[in-house]
Design an enzyme around this catalytic site. Sequence first.
Site, short mmCIF file in Angstrom:
data_model
loop_
_atom_site.label_atom_id
_atom_site.label_comp_id
_atom_site.label_asym_id
_atom_site.label_seq_id
_atom_site.Cartn_x
_atom_site.Cartn_y
_atom_site.Cartn_z
N TYR A 152 -31.17 -15.61 31.59
CA TYR A 152 -32.24 -15.68 32.59
C TYR A 152 -33.32 -14.64 32.30
O TYR A 152 -34.52 -14.95 32.31
CB TYR A 152 -31.64 -15.45 33.98
CG TYR A 152 -32.66 -15.49 35.10
CD1 TYR A 152 -33.21 -16.69 35.52
CD2 TYR A 152 -33.07 -14.32 35.72
CE1 TYR A 152 -34.15 -16.74 36.55
CE2 TYR A 152 -34.01 -14.35 36.75
CZ TYR A 152 -34.54 -15.56 37.16
OH TYR A 152 -35.47 -15.59 38.16
N LYS A 156 -37.29 -15.41 31.27
CA LYS A 156 -38.39 -14.97 32.11
C LYS A 156 -39.30 -13.98 31.39
O LYS A 156 -40.51 -13.93 31.65
CB LYS A 156 -37.85 -14.37 33.41
CG LYS A 156 -37.22 -15.40 34.35
CD LYS A 156 -38.23 -16.47 34.76
CE LYS A 156 -37.69 -17.40 35.83
NZ LYS A 156 -38.68 -18.40 36.28
#
Length: 259
Positions: A152, A156
């Site tokens: 994640y 990002k």
Amino acid sequence: MKKLENKRCLITGAARGIGQAIATAFSEAGAEVILTDKNIQAGSLLAQQLGCIFEPLDVRLEADWDRIAFTYPDMDVVVNNVGITGFEEEAHPHDPEQASLEHWRAVHAVNLDGVFLGCRYAIRAMRPSGRGSIINISSRSGMVGIPLAAAYASSKAAVRNHSKSVALYCAQQGLDIRCNSIHPGAILTPMWEAMLGEGEEREKNLRTFTKDVPAGRFGQPEEVAALALLLASDDACYMTGAELTLDGGLLAGTAASPG
């Protein structure tokens, strides 16, 4: 005149959470909103409530974006909001040692490939007018390491950097197409509910999850939407390639007095 009057705006992952708040804010600001999501039932219901258009869209699929481009060849604002942690259905190890390549790729397919395809569509749809606003929802996790959510955080961080590449490319092309990223911290969306519980347990967990946040609370989806509204409007016409953090002061450090 409302801030987004006469502007056509597409929002991904808009059936709930931050995307829903952005769709609501844009609709209230006078925009023609194209609300997209994989969840057809929830997306259709929200679009009906807001009086806007719903289009099913899996951001990972180039064919879905091609269909959007055929139906909506021109666009003023694109918000690449949809994202996953990788833990939605069941927990998997996502640390740098234990994460599987399958799970790593699954997170990046949504969070990064989806943003790449969304930005590519946006540039092409905005080129005829020569202007527009691309807003990519990254995360505080894209600015710091997250040991147990490495996929994640990596995805990002890539969104953060790609937003700058898009901004510079558009400027290089002589296009007044702005691209900026928003980096929310802990925002109280439905994904948190299972972890918070109910009653006294909920209140305890709310305090636990926000104990390191200087503002002392979760952020609200409407607060992210307000920032997206600014970036979508002509009020931010000189802002491009910027990263805006919305985390209650978490990245600023600690509000505790030094010992």
